[in-house]
Design an enzyme around this catalytic site. Sequence first.
Site, PDB file in Angstrom:
ATOM      1  N   LEU A   1     -12.217 -11.127   9.149  1.00 61.03           N
ATOM      2  CA  LEU A   1     -11.965 -10.403  10.401  1.00 61.03           C
ATOM      3  C   LEU A   1     -11.592  -8.952  10.164  1.00 61.03           C
ATOM      4  CD1 LEU A   1      -9.868 -13.146  12.252  1.00 61.03           C
ATOM      5  CD2 LEU A   1     -12.308 -12.657  12.518  1.00 61.03           C
TER       6      LEU A   1
ATOM      7  N   GLN B   1     -10.097  -6.023   6.713  1.00 64.32           N
ATOM      8  CA  GLN B   1      -9.630  -5.845   5.345  1.00 64.32           C
ATOM      9  C   GLN B   1      -8.980  -4.484   5.206  1.00 64.32           C
ATOM     10  OE1 GLN B   1     -12.532  -6.715   2.357  1.00 64.32           O
ATOM     11  NE2 GLN B   1     -11.154  -6.325   0.642  1.00 64.32           N
TER      12      GLN B   1
ATOM     13  N   VAL C   1      -7.750 -10.269   6.397  1.00 66.76           N
ATOM     14  CA  VAL C   1      -7.541 -11.198   7.509  1.00 66.76           C
ATOM     15  C   VAL C   1      -8.806 -12.027   7.670  1.00 66.76           C
ATOM     16  CG1 VAL C   1      -6.990 -11.465   9.948  1.00 66.76           C
ATOM     17  CG2 VAL C   1      -6.042  -9.546   8.668  1.00 66.76           C
TER      18      VAL C   1
ATOM     19  N   ASP D   1       4.663   1.737  17.873  1.00 67.85           N
ATOM     20  CA  ASP D   1       3.311   2.086  17.436  1.00 67.85           C
ATOM     21  C   ASP D   1       2.265   1.442  18.337  1.00 67.85           C
ATOM     22  OD1 ASP D   1       1.489   3.430  15.853  1.00 67.85           O
ATOM     23  OD2 ASP D   1       1.355   1.840  14.362  1.00 67.85           O
TER      24      ASP D   1
ATOM     25  N   LYS E   1      -0.860   1.245  20.429  1.00 65.65           N
ATOM     26  CA  LYS E   1      -2.133   1.953  20.489  1.00 65.65           C
ATOM     27  C   LYS E   1      -3.240   0.924  20.678  1.00 65.65           C
ATOM     28  CE  LYS E   1      -2.320   2.179  15.393  1.00 65.65           C
ATOM     29  NZ  LYS E   1      -2.471   3.092  14.241  1.00 65.65           N
TER      30      LYS E   1
ATOM     31  N   ASP F   1       0.972  -6.178  15.532  1.00 62.06           N
ATOM     32  CA  ASP F   1       1.371  -5.185  14.526  1.00 62.06           C
ATOM     33  C   ASP F   1       2.757  -4.610  14.814  1.00 62.06           C
ATOM     34  OD1 ASP F   1       1.593  -3.386  12.487  1.00 62.06           O
ATOM     35  OD2 ASP F   1      -0.427  -2.591  12.683  1.00 62.06           O
TER      36      ASP F   1
END
Length: 432
Positions: free
Chosen positions: A100, A102, A108, A216, A218, A239
């Site tokens: 998915l 890298q 992932v 963060d 976004k 994240d």
Amino acid sequence: MSLHIVGGLLIKRFGKTGIRSVNLLRFRLAQEFLLKYNVIGSCDWKFHSIPIISPVILTMSSTLQVNKRPSQLDKPATVPHTRVDDELELDNMFSMGKRLGQGSFGIVREAVDISSGKKWAVKAVNKEKAGSSAVKLLEREVSILKRVNHEHIIHLEQVFETSKKMYLVMELCEHGELANLLKVQHHFKEEEVTPIIRDLASAISYLHKNDIVHRDLKLENILVHRNEESGDLHIKVTDFGLSVVKDGVGHENMMQQFCGTPIYMPPEIVDNKTYSQQCDVWAMGVIAYYLLTGSPPFKARDEESLYDYIKKGDIDFQGEHIRDCSASAHECIQGMLKVDPAHRLTASEVLDHHWITGVQNGSANVLVLMKKWKDELNEDGEDDTGHSSSTEQEISESPDEGQQPKNNKSELKSQNNLSKSIVVREQVPSQL
């Protein structure tokens, strides 16, 4: 934070920006204000009678919200964190599929739980290659994901750890990053953006009530998935490497670390000032504008110029696509992108905004409400004592400053260097 009504009812707001005040005439008019905007009964107001010093003191929670929604602070289930001696043990648990994403320190992959047949996204990070600083960010992310439970925040199912690697088994979002979806569509229709911002505001409001600040937000950190029952597309915030858990509210809990992604940074961060959870709301405003237009609201060829535009806070609502959006969309985005964080909408206020709810009498930031209410009183020219109300101190808005230049291809190309997080961090995408 406290609102003090003293003598002629002087309301004071204590915060990082100091004391803001406005004469609100007399107590019965203050009551009228509270009732008019449906504050009493929906917020944590406490009335204390102090006859000698003042008629009344109103004490409220750190974030005043009109029409406050019920708390969503559901207790999360315990996330297993298992030490394994041999990575081969994972091969007996999961069947690894397509890649998915890298990064520099890991990968992932889509994975199928052999025992249940359920699909997951497994994020594998090489701790030795990542180094101590990136590992700390990863551990912070794991710690936060273990304590949250919300339908629009990525779900962490379990963690496996060896001496060299850490594996995060997470909810799979088959449509990948919202950023990639925007690249395909170029821009979204207003009716598509509204539910996205609603989901995002719900997630951020939940985090803030838990004293968690993402820092963060976004497009790359928002994943898209389809609800199995309704078929509707929804988003998941992911994240949490730069996220922080505060110890509550107040000036002593303001943050100072310069971090985030340039085009999503609020003025208080680019100006190296202390900041609060309101930095997330600014990022939400940038995301809303970005989705509607296909480009961010503040653009420049270099970082320094970008920061100048951000600090000015001038937003172009006459550009392609955005000019055709509703007035309520413009108002909500403007509210999220207020230069002064004290006047910026909170995440909960965004959630209650009439652009999101469809109800025209939605709420606004309490400071804006007080100014609006006071202006309505001033239309009569006098207060209820017969004296002029011109001496009342205005609640200041951010000053108008120069406008930024129009979009051009060279400016848009430069965004590639301004859309990356500023910190040494784990270089593994959440999911692509």
